[in-house]
Design a protein around this motif. Structure first.
Motif, mmCIF file in Angstrom:
data_model
loop_
_atom_site.group_PDB
_atom_site.id
_atom_site.type_symbol
_atom_site.label_atom_id
_atom_site.label_comp_id
_atom_site.label_asym_id
_atom_site.label_seq_id
_atom_site.Cartn_x
_atom_site.Cartn_y
_atom_site.Cartn_z
ATOM 1 N N ARG A 102 -10.765 -3.454 0.781
ATOM 2 C CA ARG A 102 -10.847 -2.868 -0.545
ATOM 3 C C ARG A 102 -11.111 -1.358 -0.461
ATOM 4 O O ARG A 102 -10.655 -0.574 -1.272
ATOM 5 N N LYS A 103 -11.895 -0.979 0.588
ATOM 6 C CA LYS A 103 -12.189 0.438 0.783
ATOM 7 C C LYS A 103 -10.917 1.217 1.075
ATOM 8 O O LYS A 103 -10.765 2.364 0.693
ATOM 9 N N GLY A 119 0.811 -1.213 0.000
ATOM 10 C CA GLY A 119 0.000 0.000 0.000
ATOM 11 C C GLY A 119 0.838 1.254 0.000
ATOM 12 O O GLY A 119 1.017 1.880 1.035
ATOM 13 N N SER A 159 1.429 1.899 -10.833
ATOM 14 C CA SER A 159 0.654 1.817 -9.602
ATOM 15 C C SER A 159 -0.420 2.888 -9.561
ATOM 16 O O SER A 159 -1.320 2.846 -8.750
ATOM 17 N N HIS A 190 -0.108 5.733 -3.540
ATOM 18 C CA HIS A 190 -1.107 5.755 -4.603
ATOM 19 C C HIS A 190 -2.221 4.747 -4.373
ATOM 20 O O HIS A 190 -3.316 4.904 -4.889
ATOM 21 N N GLN A 191 -1.920 3.689 -3.650
ATOM 22 C CA GLN A 191 -2.909 2.637 -3.529
ATOM 23 C C GLN A 191 -3.758 2.724 -2.279
ATOM 24 O O GLN A 191 -4.882 2.276 -2.245
ATOM 25 N N THR A 214 -6.060 -8.661 -7.358
ATOM 26 C CA THR A 214 -5.663 -7.326 -6.919
ATOM 27 C C THR A 214 -4.173 -7.086 -7.080
ATOM 28 O O THR A 214 -3.718 -5.945 -6.982
ATOM 29 N N CYS A 248 -7.644 0.118 0.407
ATOM 30 C CA CYS A 248 -6.427 -0.137 -0.355
ATOM 31 C C CYS A 248 -6.754 -0.892 -1.626
ATOM 32 O O CYS A 248 -7.530 -1.841 -1.618
ATOM 33 N N LYS A 249 -6.120 -0.473 -2.717
ATOM 34 C CA LYS A 249 -6.408 -1.099 -3.996
ATOM 35 C C LYS A 249 -5.727 -2.442 -4.158
ATOM 36 O O LYS A 249 -6.164 -3.276 -4.951
ATOM 37 N N VAL A 250 -4.615 -2.646 -3.485
ATOM 38 C CA VAL A 250 -3.847 -3.861 -3.725
ATOM 39 C C VAL A 250 -3.899 -4.828 -2.541
ATOM 40 O O VAL A 250 -2.981 -5.590 -2.311
ATOM 41 N N SER A 251 -5.009 -4.801 -1.791
ATOM 42 C CA SER A 251 -5.098 -5.697 -0.644
ATOM 43 C C SER A 251 -5.459 -7.107 -1.107
ATOM 44 O O SER A 251 -6.001 -7.308 -2.194
#
Lengths: 370, 445, 281
Positions: free
Chosen positions: C209-210, C108, C279, C111-112, C259, C212-215
């Motif tokens: 997901r709320k 994270g 990213s 950006h993510q 993800t 972090c985009k890469v969780s």
């Protein structure tokens, strides 16, 4: 107030979104005090002795002050640039300017331009930045520079032009024309060094000092009519600055009082029992850099102890050392050396004088705070 | 020692904040809030163990009905602030920034109330019964620490308590909730003080300390004080006058030993809001479901004091105050000196929320970790006589052992040091870090 | 003049001689017999004093090796040759130890992760964590203020875009960073492993997901594809570092993590350090 809130229609109420909320530790308010403001106020206080110096020694003194300040700020900027520190923020805190002015006020009025330059480098680089910058320096940078210059360039640093209004009124101060245009003179303290010292218990020997230690002359010394560094001669201006500093809560009043007091007591005792050894305490208070140092140099926040008790110990130490150097030492003046020496002891003094925290039993003797 | 020539009592050191901000809300009368559409009552509202939920989702509850039962001695009951339906257990932003469990209640607007407990005559009732009543009604310290009141009022038998002090200092800038309460309902405060004095078995040494900037409240309290055997002590306006240890020192001259509790100085300190709640519990048989909250700040349109039900979301309180004039840069629960900055406006009001403060972006402090210039203002200001600058230097170099030797564990986190610091160093955060670290290391051993 | 010089020289000489004798005398008197083998081992050790062996430093460790308390292989920093050299010198068994590497199990970066709050205060992970749970939305990921980088004796951790990244070629696996991390994001893994799950949050998938985009969403794709190499506990996948065969880059491609929480170390580093555009997509 009750009315207004009732009158606001529901649609008119603007609710916060919380987008700009910042979290931080409490407290969430802070006093308007800033480092730069503190330094600015110190500069205002320094303006009094500076103005007096310019009045007594002419525009040349103003030039020295300006040059030293500019060099100090430049030295700070150069160091920050090289060390990758923020340049603008460091300059704007004003500490380099304060160091510059204090150093300038410690220089003889007619020094050539390279003296401020060397002094600025000594003060800012060796005295301050090498330790990590503002707040980390154990020694007062201006004092470091002054001592450095005094040792490196003794001739320049001890040539004193005669101030305005001194004229030929007291030949005791050995005026003579130099090769340059200025008339130089000796400082009262340096004459003390040249007068033959009489040891033992010859109470009549005070006649040695009578020439330079009469009430009338002391009045002259007090208002600034004597040879010396730019800022140190005019005592009323220094006292005015001191009042200002104490009112602004920028210095601990204990330091100047205890410093000057200690010198007065020690020289007073010595003068009383062996008047042939040293002049009267009043003479010591108004001559040399004692008052200036006690008000502006020993009180430097960074390099003096934090607690009140610590300040008393520090100032008394300075006073003792100054008196010892003045009475028995080879140098006519001992203020810078004594401050430098006591600066080195500040961490120890801080330990010894640590406060008793609330709710802790009073310390037993010998069990000093660690 | 403090009863010498000085006219008003105080402690040594401390600071005098430049801007008090009290004028925003100190003349606004306490108003009652209208019923909202939804309440989220946080479970953990007391120091110690959180209570156990005593209702299920879908249950219908009456106002004042028990919804969570104390789960031990150091725990407090929780009652429903409204009549309505339990929607369930949800997660809300907690006051400390960490999500907290809360019971969501949807009011039905019927206003059904639980039968009040029988009123007691406090002058004759058994102290044990009074104490029992206080525990039943879920009272906790309403000043900030939210320690269950009945625990504070039952000192262990080996600790002799001879003084009860009510903390009406309200030294935090901006807050006026206690001030208004003392002004508008002095009798409740006085009766509460007398009741607690009776429980502790001390008749003659019940004091209410009030700072001199609330002179009108002092006069109001004094009108009836004698009747209830309470003495009103005017205190100097000085921060942190309302800290337990400093208050005890100012009024009695005693020092609470390091690491000790007020009872080690033979004192018990309670908040004035708690005293009013005690009166409610004893005389009217009502549990604690509402409190006076100051909603203030220069961006709030109509700052004032409201009687808010526990569980009111902060955003609703802001709405009551007419919303904001500009987007706030900081939301603080409590006062600006010791309160906690919040991440979101969904955080609910709990029993210890004395104020909701919205600061504009330029008024809130911006910590910059500038260089310490050893000016010593923090040392002059520290009410515990510590050296915050030295502690911060130790923490910055991870020397927690050194910080411990500098007595960081005695730090109150009152914020006096960081307030006066000209370099805007986050001194309190350093102290918190050191305390957390030292506690962790001690726990390990 | 000459006499003065001579006198000074003589005085100084005598003084020096006298003091030298005093030192010599006391050195003999209080001599402590030292084991020369300890010094030898100390010399053979890397001298980083990292503390990865749980001793006070390299010479302390050397003593424990000589006394037989620890095998030389316990040193996490020394290479196999160095360890063997020590073992040969002492004529003992080299002793095994897993060579480990640190890995920051969080992807994270700035950006993510949803940066829910603006933070103002001490730039230190632990201190920031005390204030409202830190600046990032996720309460389990890397705080990104470099407390680990500050304690790393080898400078193996870099902070890129508010995320700590371990440079595996520098890291020796001493474990100082793992101890310093307030979130426990840093794990010591076998040196051979190249694939990691870059997520540390035990929260439910949608919650993560709320933030972090890469969780890791806990979708079990990886576990289904290679049950012997991955396991999902709760809502978080883990690499089975104790498995016979560790997952490879090919496995990562086969799994197709939705993800991108499952990555090879080199790819992760590439994404974070070289390609901010990727990213940012």
């Amino acid at each position: 107030m009750d009315e207004t809130s009732k009158n606001i229609p529901e649609s008119d109420i603007k609710l916060p979104t919380g987008e700009k909320l910042v979290v931080s530790s409490s407290p969430h308010l802070s006093s308007p005090e800033r480092t730069s403001k503190i330094m600015g106020r110190v500069l205002i206080a320094l303006a009094f002795p500076a103005a007096a110096g310019i009045w007594y020694f002419g525009l040349r003194a103003a030039w020295v002050i300006l040059l030293t300040t500019v060099f100090c700020v430049a030295a700070e900027a150069v160091w920050c640039k090289l060390a990758g520190k923020p340049v603008k923020a460091t300059i704007l805190d004003g500490s380099a300017a304060v160091t510059g002015v204090i150093l300038a006020l410690n220089l003889p009025p007619h020094v050539p331009f390279y003296v401020p330059l060397i002094g600025a480098v000594l003060a800012i680089w060796i005295g301050k930045q090498i330790f990590g910058g503002l707040g980390h320096n154990p020694f007062n940078p201006a004092v470091v520079a002054r001592v450095g210059l005094l040792i490196a360039l003794p001739a320049i640093m001890t040539t004193w032009p005669a101030p305005r209004g001194m004229g030929g009124t007291y030949p005791e101060l050995k005026q003579f024309k130099t090769s340059v245009d200025a008339v130089t003179c000796a400082t009262p303290l340096s004459i003390v060094g040249t007068l033959p010292k009489i040891t033992g218990h010859d109470f009549y020997a005070e006649s040695n000092f009578r020439k330079i230690d009469s009430p009338e002359l002391i009045r002259k010394y007090f208002i600034g009519c004597k040879g010396g560094s730019i800022g140190e001669t005019c005592i009323p201006a220094i006292l005015l600055g001191a009042v200002l500093l104490v009112c602004f809560n920028l210095i601990n009043w204990r330091v100047p009082i205890c410093y000057a007091g200690t010198v007065a007591i020690i020289t007073g005792v010595v003068n009383y029992f062996c008047p042939g050894v040293t002049p009267s305490p009043l003479f010591h208070l108004v001559t040399g850099g004692l008052m200036f140092a006690a008000v502006f140099m020993a009180t430097d926040m960074v390099t003096c102890p934090i607690t009140g008790t610590g300040c008393v110990i520090f100032a008394v130490g300075c006073g003792v050392l100054t008196s010892v150097i003045r009475i028995w030492g080879n140098y006519p003046e001992g203020v810078s050396f004594s401050i430098l020496f006591m600066n080195a002891l500040v961490p120890l003094i801080d330990r010894v004088s640590a406060l008793r925290p609330f709710g802790h039993a009073p310390k037993k003797s010998g069990e000093a705070a660690k | 020692m403090n009863k010498s020539s000085r006219s008003v009592m105080t402690f040594k050191n401390g600071i005098h904040p430049v801007y008090h901000g009290k004028e925003l809300s100190e003349s606004a009368e306490i108003r009652t809030a209208p019923l909202l559409a939804r309440y989220t009552v946080p479970l953990a509202q007391n120091a110690g163990k959180p209570p156990e939920v005593a209702v299920n989702a879908g249950d219908h509850v009456k106002k004042y009905q028990l919804i969570a039962r104390a789960s031990g001695f150091v725990s407090a009951n929780l009652h429903s602030p409204v009549s309505g339906t339990i929607k369930g257990l949800i997660e809300v932003p907690g006051p400390m920034g960490v999500p907290a469990q809360a019971i969501e209640i949807i009011p039905d607007g019927l206003g059904e109330e639980e039968e009040p407990l029988p009123a007691m005559d406090w002058r004759t009732a058994d102290p044990k019964a009074l104490l029992e009543r206080i525990a039943q009604c879920g009272l906790v310290g309403m000043g900030g620490a939210s320690f269950p009141t009945h625990v504070k009022l039952s000192p262990p038998p080996d600790k002799k308590v001879d003084t009860l002090i009510l903390n009406g200092a309200e030294c935090e800038p901006f807050l006026t909730a206690d001030h208004r309460l003392m002004l508008e309902d002095p009798e409740s405060v006085l009766i509460g003080a007398a009741v607690m004095g009776r429980i502790l078995g001390i008749g003659d040494r019940v004091f209410i300390g009030v700072e001199m900037n609330k002179i009108d409240a002092i006069h109001r309290l004094n009108e009836k004080a004698e009747e209830y055997g309470v003495k009103i002590i005017p205190l100097k306006v000085q921060y942190p006058q309302g800290s337990e240890k400093q208050l005890i020192n100012a009024i009695t001259g005693r020092e609470v030993p390091a690491g000790g509790l007020p009872m080690d100085a033979r004192c018990v300190v309670q908040n004035t809001g708690t005293a009013a709640a005690v009166t409610d519990a004893v005389l009217r048989g009502r549990p604690l479901v509402e409190r006076v909250v100051t909603v203030t700040g220069s961006v709030v349109r109509t700052p004032g004091n409201w009687k808010l039900l526990i569980g009111t979301p902060v955003i609703e309180a802001v709405k009551l105050a007419g919303g904001v004039t500009e987007e706030p840069g900081k939301l603080i629960l409590g006062g600006p000196m010791m309160g906690f900055a919040q991440k979101s406006f969904d955080v609910p009001v709990s029993k210890n929320t004395s104020g909701i403060l919205l600061l504009p972006q330029d008024q809130a402090v911006n910590y910059r970790s500038g260089n310490c210039i050893r000016c010593g203002r923090c040392v002059q200001g520290c009410p515990m006589h510590l050296m915050p600058c030295a502690i911060a230097a130790a923490v910055e170099s991870y020397r927690f052992d050194l910080a411990k030797k500098l007595h960081v564990m005695d730090c109150l986190e009152c914020g006096a040091c960081a307030y006066v610091c000209p370099a805007k160093r986050p001194l309190v955060q350093h102290n918190r870090r050191a305390k957390a670290e030292i506690r962790r290391q001690t726990a390990k051993k | 003049m000459l006499t003065t010089t001579l006198a000074s020289v003589a005085v100084m000489g005598c003084l020096g001689l006298f003091l030298g004798l005093v030192i010599g005398f006391f050195a003999k008197l209080f001599k402590v017999a030292s084991d020369s083998r300890g010094d030898l081992v100390t010399e053979l050790l890397p001298g980083a004093n990292c503390g990865g062996c749980a001793k006070a430093g390299c010479s302390d460790f050397a003593k424990s090796v000589v006394s037989g308390e620890n095998p030389p292989g316990k040193c996490p920093v020394s290479s196999a040759e160095q360890v063997n050299a020590i073992a040969r010198a002492l004529g003992i068994d080299a002793g095994g130890g897993f060579k480990k590497r640190a890995v920051v199990r969080c992807g994270g970066d700035i950006h993510q992760v949803a940066r829910r709050v603006n933070y103002n205060g001490v730039l230190d992970c632990v201190s920031a964590g005390l204030i409202a749970g830190g600046p990032k939305g996720c309460r389990y990921g890397c705080v990104g203020m470099g407390s680990c980088a500050a304690v790393c004796p080898f400078g193996a951790i870099e902070i890129v875009n508010n995320l700590a990244i371990v440079h595996p070629e520098i890291c020796v696996g001493c474990g100082k960073c793992a101890a310093a991390c307030p979130r426990g994001v840093i794990e010591l893994v076998p040196i051979e492993s190249t694939v990691h799950v870059y997520c540390n949050s035990p929260e439910k998938g949608p919650e993560k997901r709320k933030n972090c985009k890469v969780s890791c969403l806990g979708c079990r794709k990886c576990e289904k594809a290679f049950p012997e190499k991955f396991k999902v506990e709760g809502f978080l996948a883990h690499v089975r570092y104790d498995a016979e065969v560790l997952p490879t880059a090919g496995d990562v491609e086969a799994v197709k993590c939705p993800t991108g929480a499952l990555l090879t170390a080199s790819r992760h580093k590439e994404i974070e350090t070289n390609d901010p555009e990727f990213s940012n997509e």
